[in-house]
Scaffold this active site. Sequence first.
Site, short mmCIF file in Angstrom:
data_model
loop_
_atom_site.label_atom_id
_atom_site.label_comp_id
_atom_site.label_asym_id
_atom_site.label_seq_id
_atom_site.Cartn_x
_atom_site.Cartn_y
_atom_site.Cartn_z
N ASP A 54 0.85 -1.02 0.05
CA ASP A 54 -0.07 0.01 0.10
C ASP A 54 0.82 1.12 0.06
O ASP A 54 1.84 1.51 1.13
CB ASP A 54 -0.85 -0.22 1.41
N LEU A 59 6.84 3.01 0.42
CA LEU A 59 7.00 2.59 -1.16
C LEU A 59 8.77 2.85 -1.06
O LEU A 59 9.20 3.79 -1.18
CB LEU A 59 6.58 3.84 -1.81
N SER A 73 -4.94 4.26 -6.86
CA SER A 73 -6.21 4.96 -6.25
C SER A 73 -7.34 4.22 -6.89
O SER A 73 -7.33 3.76 -7.84
CB SER A 73 -6.40 6.44 -6.72
N ALA A 112 -1.22 10.89 -12.02
CA ALA A 112 -2.46 10.46 -12.68
C ALA A 112 -3.45 11.44 -12.08
O ALA A 112 -4.09 10.99 -10.73
CB ALA A 112 -2.56 8.84 -12.71
N TYR A 143 -12.43 11.50 -3.42
CA TYR A 143 -11.74 11.36 -4.77
C TYR A 143 -11.22 12.81 -5.32
O TYR A 143 -9.97 12.92 -5.49
CB TYR A 143 -12.34 10.62 -5.66
#
Length: 306
Positions: A54, A59, A73, A112, A143
């Site tokens: 996740d 990361l 996402s 993105a 969102y």
Amino acid sequence: MVVTGGAGFLGSHLCDALIARGDSVVCVDDLSTGSADNVTELLGRHSFELLVSDVSVSLEVDGPVDAVLHFASAASPPDYLARPLETLAVGSEGTRRALSLAGAHGARFVLASTSEIYGDPEVHPQTERYWGNVNSVGPRSVYDEAKRFAEALTMAWHRALDADVGIVRIFNTYGPRLRPGDGRVVSNFLTQALSGRPLTVYGDGTQTRSLCFVSDEVAGILALLDSSITGPVNIGNPDEYTMLELARIVLQVTGSSSEIVHAPLPVDDPTRRRPDITLARRELGWEPVVALQDGLRRTADFFSAP
Ligand code: UDP
């Protein structure tokens, strides 16, 4: 290349295209809305690696990194409405981690972003200069505002640290590997038409969307990646349809005799959406080439495959 969300619908097509042109890819995905099935064909390649993680929590990628593409996402409204806190986390903390990774390697960062930045737009078609009309406390804000924050964070890194960044605003995209049950309009209409169930048009069906086939969308994203443009740049297909028109086209393409029924309109559903792609045409030499009927046929073939 690092692709977060690389096992999702769009991310996996992006991984395919990067591998096909000779790049090495580390795909980082928590498989919450993505699936390892989307990258099974890539898993045997030495140039491809799937890291299940996740990105809002961690990361970590070893080895050289030329670019970080942050595509992780939930993207379908029912998916992000079911995961409100996770969606806010991946847009904020996930974006910060992806920017840090790019910064540590001097790599280009591509965010993105989304046409949802424009909310229910008062300017039509939407150019990148339009600031949008988003309800910051409505259910969709998890969102929309996560992506708006992600854009703000990306631009702050760019300005403060002279980071090499690009922002792509992705408009509705469809194609093979959409999850049949993901709740988006193309997945719903095609699975309904193919199984003879009624097509559920929300509201009166006069709201519009402009649908881009996934291979076109990926070509636009790669053009932005390979450029030094910061953007934001709209990448989408400007052909605009009402949802009632789309339902009728799906019936034609599939030869289905399903009926069309109406269901309640989701809260804050944008009334219209169409990208102005002047910037992408001029700066990236990109425009979509796949017509809606062709793209729907190819997507229907994917849904019908055993
Ligand atoms: N929609 C619809 N029937 C469905 C699913 C969606 O009429 O079964 C409508 C939805 O209300 C919206 C449009 O189709 O106006 C696109 O919805 P989608 O969830 O695909 O993406 P959005 O653009 O809203 O993020």
